[in-house]
Scaffold this motif. Structure first.
Motif, PDB file in Angstrom:
ATOM      1  N   PRO A 176       0.476  88.669  35.058  1.00 54.07           N
ATOM      2  CA  PRO A 176      -0.768  88.290  35.754  1.00 54.07           C
ATOM      3  C   PRO A 176      -0.880  86.794  36.008  1.00 54.07           C
ATOM      4  N   ALA A 177      -0.289  85.974  35.125  1.00 56.68           N
ATOM      5  CA  ALA A 177      -0.391  84.524  35.320  1.00 56.68           C
ATOM      6  C   ALA A 177       0.332  84.087  36.588  1.00 56.68           C
TER       7      ALA A 177
ATOM      8  N   LEU B 127      -4.606  80.859  31.564  1.00 56.65           N
ATOM      9  CA  LEU B 127      -5.009  80.385  30.243  1.00 56.65           C
ATOM     10  C   LEU B 127      -4.361  81.170  29.113  1.00 56.65           C
ATOM     11  N   THR B 128      -3.629  82.213  29.429  1.00 57.98           N
ATOM     12  CA  THR B 128      -3.147  83.138  28.415  1.00 57.98           C
ATOM     13  C   THR B 128      -1.808  82.681  27.848  1.00 57.98           C
ATOM     14  N   SER B 129      -1.734  82.611  26.523  1.00 57.48           N
ATOM     15  CA  SER B 129      -0.494  82.237  25.851  1.00 57.48           C
ATOM     16  C   SER B 129       0.468  83.426  25.844  1.00 57.48           C
TER      17      SER B 129
ATOM     18  N   GLY C 283       2.056  81.578  32.058  1.00 57.84           N
ATOM     19  CA  GLY C 283       0.846  81.055  31.439  1.00 57.84           C
ATOM     20  C   GLY C 283       0.995  79.588  31.085  1.00 57.84           C
ATOM     21  N   ARG C 284      -0.048  78.803  31.302  1.00 53.79           N
ATOM     22  CA  ARG C 284      -0.027  77.368  31.007  1.00 53.79           C
ATOM     23  C   ARG C 284      -1.317  76.951  30.304  1.00 53.79           C
TER      24      ARG C 284
ATOM     25  N   ARG D  78      -6.403  82.968  25.417  1.00 52.45           N
ATOM     26  CA  ARG D  78      -6.427  84.106  26.337  1.00 52.45           C
ATOM     27  C   ARG D  78      -7.565  83.925  27.318  1.00 52.45           C
ATOM     28  N   GLY D  79      -7.303  84.148  28.571  1.00 54.40           N
ATOM     29  CA  GLY D  79      -8.356  84.186  29.569  1.00 54.40           C
ATOM     30  C   GLY D  79      -8.813  85.612  29.770  1.00 54.40           C
TER      31      GLY D  79
END
Length: 790
Positions: free
Chosen positions: A165-166, A285-287, A292-293, A346-347
Motif C-alpha cells: 500500500p505504501a 507512515l507504516t513501518s 514505507g518511510r 502505522r498509518g
C-alpha cells in the motif's frame, strides 16, 4: 525610540572637547549643535553606502532589481520583490542548465516560493521493449538486473505492486512511477496528460505551518486485557489539536542541499517524494513495508519532565514529532539488555477508535491518523500508561508533547509566524507569559490593569492553551457584566513562531476606568497572533460573541483567529457557528450619563484575521483588511437571517456600522449603513443603506438581492465562476480560490491579482511569472503543464 545616528559626530571629537562641553552653562551646547547636523549627515552617509550595496542583487534596493535584470538581458516581471530578486540572482546558473529538471524546479521555487516537482511524463508511458533497445532502469539491466531487487520493486514505468500500500499511495501523485497508456487529448494545465512531449510541473500552493510544541488532548487509556506476546495491553489515545478539532497533518518541506558540479556551479537535487509540504499519506507512515518511510514523517524523543520549566524539546525536521517524559525511557527497554526499544509506526483510520481497532495494536506501536490528527500508542503496563496520561481534576492531562504541521492558504489568521517587535523600553510594562524563566500565566498577567501607570504589553512565549476568566479578577464586575477595566493601553501578542490558544470563560469585554476619563486618552487595545475560542470546560454563554464590549478608542485584531466554528467534525457534519463580535450602541455602559460622557467613536480594525460573524452598531467604525469573515453561508447556500456583517441590535431591520475593506472574503450576507473598499468576495446578498455614496472596486458579488453603491471592475457570480477549495474553517484549503474560478476573480482584482483575503500573496503574479520564464527555459518540442497539488 529614536535610532542612534549612523555617524555620531560628537562621539568622534577628542575627549577634551567633550569634557569642556559638559562644563559649559548651560551644558552640552556643542552636542546639541552637532546633533542637528547628525540627522542629514547620517542620511547622506547611508545613501552613499547604499550605492555600493546596489551593485549586488542580494543587497540592492527593490527598485534596482529590474536594472540589474537589464544587464543580464532578463525580461521584466512583476510581483513579490523577493521572488524577483531570486529570479535575477539565478539567471546565469539557470541558463547554463536550461531545460534540465533541476533547473526547472529551481526556477519554479524562485518565482513562487512553492515546493515544486518536475516530471517528464514520457517515462511513465507503458510500451513494449525491443530486445535490441532495452530501456534502462534505476535497478540495473532491465528488468531485474540488480540482485537486491525483489518482485515488489517497481522499475520505471512498471506495474503496480498490489501487496504494498505504501507504493500504491503514490499512484496519481507527482511521484507516480507506474506505467500509463498515452493520453492523446489536448494537453491543458491542471491535468496530468501522459505523453511524449509533456513536462508536468507540480507545485504545492498551500503553506505548511509548524507548531513548535503543543500539549495534545488526552482522550483516555484503555486496558485491553491480557494480550499475546508482541501486542499491547494498554492503548493510549490522543487528539493532537488541544481543542479536539480534526486537523489534517502535513509534512515539512525539506529541499535537498545544493551540491557543486565539475564546472564550478551548483546542481539542484530533485524533490523527494517524502519531503514536500503536502498532506501526509497514511500508507507511507507504516513501518516494515518496502515503500514505507515513517522516519521521514514522524520522530519520537524524550524530554526532562522534572525540570522547571521542562526542557529537552529539540525540534527535528519531520512534520510530526512526539516528546515523551524521560522517566518513561527506562520502562521501554526489553529484558534483553543488548537491544533497545524500537518504536514502530502505522498509518491507519482512527475516526472510530471508541468502538475498537480494525487491526491489533502492537507493543511499542504508534498509530497515526493523518486525516484527522489522532495518535494511538500501545504500551505494555499500567506504569507506562501512567507516565503519559495523568488525572487532572475532572479530566485527564497529557504528559506527551507534540509538534505538528498543518496547511493553510496563507498568513491569514493565527499562525506560528516570524514576528519582530521593538525593543522593550521604559515606556511600557512588559509582562512575559509561558513556561519560560520569569513567565507567568495569562490570567495572572491580566491583574492590575486598572492601576497601570503605562501601557501594558503581554507577550506569550509558547503555543499552549491559556485561559481567561474575568470573574477571577477583582474589580471586573461593573455595568452589570464582567469587563476588563483599563487605565492604560493593552497589548496581548504572541511571540515569534508561536500560536497560543486563548480560551475564554465568558465574552471578552473592554472599558476604561471611568467614562468621563475617556477623552482624550481612552486606552487602545491590540490583539496579535492569538487563537481565541470559547473555553469548553467553562459555561461560555451559548450564542454570545467572543468579544461583546469595546468601550475603548481603538481595537486592533491583527493576525488572529476568532474561531468562527463551522469546521468539519469527524463524522462529516459541520460544527455550529460562533459569533466573533457583538458591539451595541451605548458601549455597554449601564448609566446613560456614562454613555454620553464617552466621547470617542471606537475604531475596530481587523487585519489578516479569521473571524466569525460581526455585529456592530452605527456608533463604531469598522475596517477590515485581508481577512475572512465567516457566518457559514457559501455561494450555494440559501440566504438566511444570519448576517456575516451587520448591526448588533435588531440586525434584520437595522443597519451595521460604516464599513471599509481592502481584501475580504465574506461567507454570509452584509447589511451596513455605508461602505467603501476593494478586493472583496461576497457569497451572499450585500445591502447598503446609503448606496448613493461610497464606491466598491474589483470585487465579486453573489448577484442575488444586492443593494450596492457605485461599483467598478466588479463581477457577479452569475457571470463569473467562483469556486473555493473549501468553505469550512480549519480545512487546509479554507477560502482558497480554486483554479477553476474565473480569470476575472483570480487575476483581475486589485493590482491585477486575486480578489478576496489572499490577494496580497500575489498568486496570480506567481503563475504568470512562471509561465513567462518557462517559455524561455523550456526546450523546443517540450510542452510544460503547470499542475497545482494543493
Amino acid at each position: 525610540m529614536k535610532p542612534p545616528p549612523s555617524v555620531p559626530l560628537f562621539e568622534r571629537l577628542p575627549e577634551i572637547y567633550r569634557t569642556r562641553d559638559v562644563e559649559q552653562t548651560p551644558p552640552n551646547p556643542l552636542r546639541a549643535y552637532l546633533a542637528a547636523a547628525e540627522g542629514p549627515f547620517s542620511a547622506l552617509h547611508q545613501n552613499i553606502g547604499q550605492f555600493y550595496e546596489d551593485l549586488f542583487i542580494d543587497t540592492c534596493d527593490d527598485w534596482v532589481i529590474p536594472y540589474i535584470a537589464d544587464l543580464l538581458g532578463a525580461t521584466h516581471l512583476k510581483g513579490d520583490p523577493r521572488t524577483l530578486r531570486a529570479d535575477v540572482a539565478d539567471t546565469i546558473a539557470l541558463r547554463r542548465r536550461k531545460g534540465t529538471l533541476g533547473a526547472i524546479e529551481r526556477l519554479a521555487v524562485n518565482l513562487t516560493g512553492w515546493a515544486c516537482r518536475g516530471v517528464e511524463l514520457r517515462v511513465n508511458l507503458g510500451w513494449s521493449q525491443h530486445l535490441n533497445h532495452q530501456r534502462p532502469d534505476a535497478g540495473g539491466s532491465p528488468p531485474y538486473g540488480d540482485p537486491l531487487r525483489t518482485r515488489f520493486d517497481v522499475p520505471r514505468g512498471g506495474s503496480a505492486p498490489l501487496r504494498d500500500p505504501a507504493a500504491l499511495a503514490l499512484l496519481g501523485t507527482p511521484f507516480d512511477n507506474f506505467a500509463c497508456t498515452a493520453d492523446v487529448k489536448p494537453a491543458q494545465g491542471d491535468a496530468r496528460h501522459v505523453n511524449l512531449p509533456n513536462l508536468a510541473i507540480f507545485v504545492w500552493r498551500l503553506a505548511a505551518y509548524r507548531l513548535a510544541r503543543v500539549l495534545p488532548l488526552a482522550k483516555g487509556s484503555v486496558d485491553l486485557g491480557p494480550q499475546p506476546a508482541g501486542l499491547a495491553r494498554f492503548a493510549l489515545r490522543f487528539d493532537l489539536h488541544p481543542l479536539d478539532l480534526p486537523v489534517r497533518l502535513f509534512n515539512t518541506s525539506r529541499p535537498g542541499f545544493l551540491r557543486p558540479d565539475t564546472s564550478g556551479g551548483v546542481v539542484s537535487p530533485l524533490t523527494e517524494p517524502d519531503a514536500v509540504p503536502g498532506p501526509m499519506l497514511a500508507a507511507r507512515l507504516t513501518s516494515g513495508t518496502k515503500a514505507g518511510r515513517p522516519g521521514d514523517y514522524v520522530g519520537v524523543d524524550f524530554y526532562d519532565a522534572a525540570a522547571t520549566p521542562p526542557h529537552g524539546f529539540d525540534l527535528g525536521d519531520t512534520g510530526l514529532q512526539l516528546w515523551l517524559p524521560h522517566t518513561l525511557a527506562p520502562l521501554l527497554v526489553p529484558q534483553a539488555p543488548a537491544t533497545e526499544w524500537q518504536w514502530r509506526f502505522r498509518g491507519d483510520t482512527l475516526c472510530a477508535w471508541e468502538s475498537g481497532l480494525r487491526r491489533p495494536l502492537g507493543s511499542g506501536e504508534i498509530v497515526i491518523d493523518p486525516a484527522i490528527g489522532r495518535v494511538l500508542i500501545g504500551l505494555d503496563s499500567a506504569a507506562q500508561a501512567a507516565e503519559l496520561i495523568v488525572p487532572d481534576g475532572s479530566g485527564l492531562r497529557s504528559r506527551m508533547f507534540a509538534s505538528f504541521t498543518y496547511g493553510a492558504a496563507g498568513p491569514v489568521g493565527a499562525h506560528p509566524l516570524t514576528r519582530r517587535f521593538e525593543a522593550h523600553t521604559s515606556g511600557t510594562d512588559l509582562r512575559l507569559v509561558g513556561d519560560i524563566p520569569g513567565g507567568v500565566t495569562l490570567q495572572a498577567a491580566l491583574a492590575g490593569l486598572a492601576t497601570a501607570s503605562k501601557p501594558v504589553v503581554i507577550e506569550i512565549h509558547d503555543s499552549l492553551v491559556h485561559r481567561i476568566d474575568l470573574s477571577l479578577l477583582p474589580g471586573t464586575t461593573i455595568d452589570g457584566t464582567l469587563s476588563l477595566r483599563l487605565a492604560e493601553g493593552l497589548t496581548i501578542r504572541a511571540a515569534g513562531e508561536h500560536r497560543p490558544l486563548v480560551l475564554l470563560a465568558q465574552p471578552l469585554s473592554l472599558r476604561p476606568l471611568t467614562a468621563a476619563a475617556a477623552a482624550p486618552f481612552t486606552p487602545q487595545v491590540r490583539l496579535e497572533g492569538l487563537y481565541l475560542a470559547p473555553d469548553p470546560s467553562a459555561p461560555f454563554p451559548a450564542g454570545h460573541a467572543l468579544i461583546d464590549r469595546v468601550a475603548v478608542a481603538r481595537l486592533e485584531i491583527i493576525g488572529c483567529t476568532l474561531a468562527p466554528g463551522g469546521h468539519s467534525l469527524r463524522d462529516g457534519t459541520r460544527a455550529p457557528m460562533q459569533p466573533a463580535l457583538r458591539l451595541v450602541d451605548g458601549y455597554g455602559f449601564a448609566a446613560a450619563a456614562d454613555a454620553e460622557a464617552f466621547v470617542p467613536t471606537p475604531d475596530i480594525v481587523i487585519s489578516r484575521s479569521i473571524t466569525g460573524s460581526i455585529g456592530v452598531d452605527p456608533r463604531y467604525r469598522l475596517e477590515i483588511q485581508e481577512s475572512i469573515v465567516d457566518a457559514g453561508l457559501g455561494l450555494r447556500d440559501a440566504p438566511s437571517g444570519v448576517l456575516a456583517i451587520g448591526a448588533a441590535t435588531s440586525p434584520a431591520t437595522n443597519w451595521g456600522a460604516d464599513l471599509h475593506f481592502d481584501g475580504l472574503t465574506c461567507f454570509g450576507a452584509l447589511r451596513v449603513a455605508s461602505v467603501g473598499g476593494l478586493g472583496g468576495i461576497f457569497t451572499q446578498p450585500f445591502e447598503v443603506l446609503d448606496n448613493q455614496h461610497g464606491c466598491i472596486k474589483w470585487s465579486a458579488f453573489s448577484g442575488a438581492g444586492d443593494r450596492l453603491p457605485p461599483n467598478h471592475f466588479c463581477v457577479f457570480a452569475g457571470a463569473a465562476r467562483i469556486v473555493f477549495s473549501s468553505e469550512r474553517f480549519n480545512d487546509p484549503g479554507y477560502a482558497q480560490l480554486a483554479r477553476e474560478s474565473s480569470r476575472a476573480v483570480r487575476e483581475l482584482g486589485p493590482g491585477d491579482d486575486a480578489m478576496g483575503a489572499f490577494g496580497f500573496t500575489l498568486e496570480a503574479h506567481k503563475w504568470t511569472n512562471l509561465q513567462v520564464r518557462l517559455r524561455e527555459f523550456i526546450p523546443v518540442g517540450v510542452r510544460p503543464l503547470l499542475m497545482p497539488v494543493t
